[in-house]
Every structure is written in structure tokens, then in C-alpha cells.
Design a protein around this motif. Sequence first.
Motif: not given
Length: 145
Positions: A52-60
Motif C-alpha cells: 500500500p505504501d508503494t506508488s502504482p508507477e513503481i509497482l508497474r
Amino acid sequence: MNTTTINSKTTGHLPIERLSHYDPEVHQRVQQWLACGQLLAWIPILSQENFPDTSPEILRFADQYQEAMRWPIHRPEDLLDLPEGVTGWLLPADAENTDVACGVWNGEVYILDVKDKRTGRKQTLLGERFDIATGQADDPEQSAV
């Protein structure tokens, strides 16, 4: 998600216990993998729910390197070493796709099947549920719950 659990208090075979949303097909498949000593892999699902603390961009971005994140599972007890509270895909080490996920919560391993929260359609590591025999994705009209 439909779930099955492996209790950490047991020894040896780590029996899978039935829960309220039990999927016998997933249960049987995982039991077969574990019983024959097949080398498995666990790959974390890179989602906002897991991180939850990680941005969607980083996850992608990280998702592009999913193959490098395979965590080897040599024996059933290795499942208990997975990171607490993170759901990941479980599959035979030589497989490319799976519809089985698992995670550890409070010392128990939960075996899950994954459905898209918006559509109710079963999901796999590579996307929507995929029929290995036909090479086709499920028909959305027949898969919706």
C-alpha cells in the motif's frame, strides 16, 4: 478469493485444511504438487493491496521483472518462510502461468484462487484465466459470476 490453509503447527506433510470458501480443484492440484515433491516457485503479486505504501508507477515498473522475483519452494515447509501478509502466485518452477496464489498470515499458509474484484472473473499470473488445453482465455459471458 477462495482460500485453503496450511497450518504451521503441523509437521511433516503440512496438511491443507478446508475453509469456508474451499475450491476442491485448487486444493487437489496443490496437494499433488506437494505430494510429489515438485519444485515450486512463489512470485509476489505487485499490487496496492500487498504494497500500500508503494506508488502504482513503481509497482508497474517492478512487474516487468516478475521472472526475477521467483522464490524457490523446495519442500512444503518453505511456504512458511514467505513474507507475512504478502500474497503471491504459486506454481511449478518450470511453469509459466498459474491460477493459484498463496500467502502467510499469522503463521498459516493460505492457498487462494484469485478473482478480479470488479468483474468476478478468475485471474492468473499472466492475466485472465487461461485454458491450457485450448490456449484460449475464458469467455467473459460464461465466466462472470
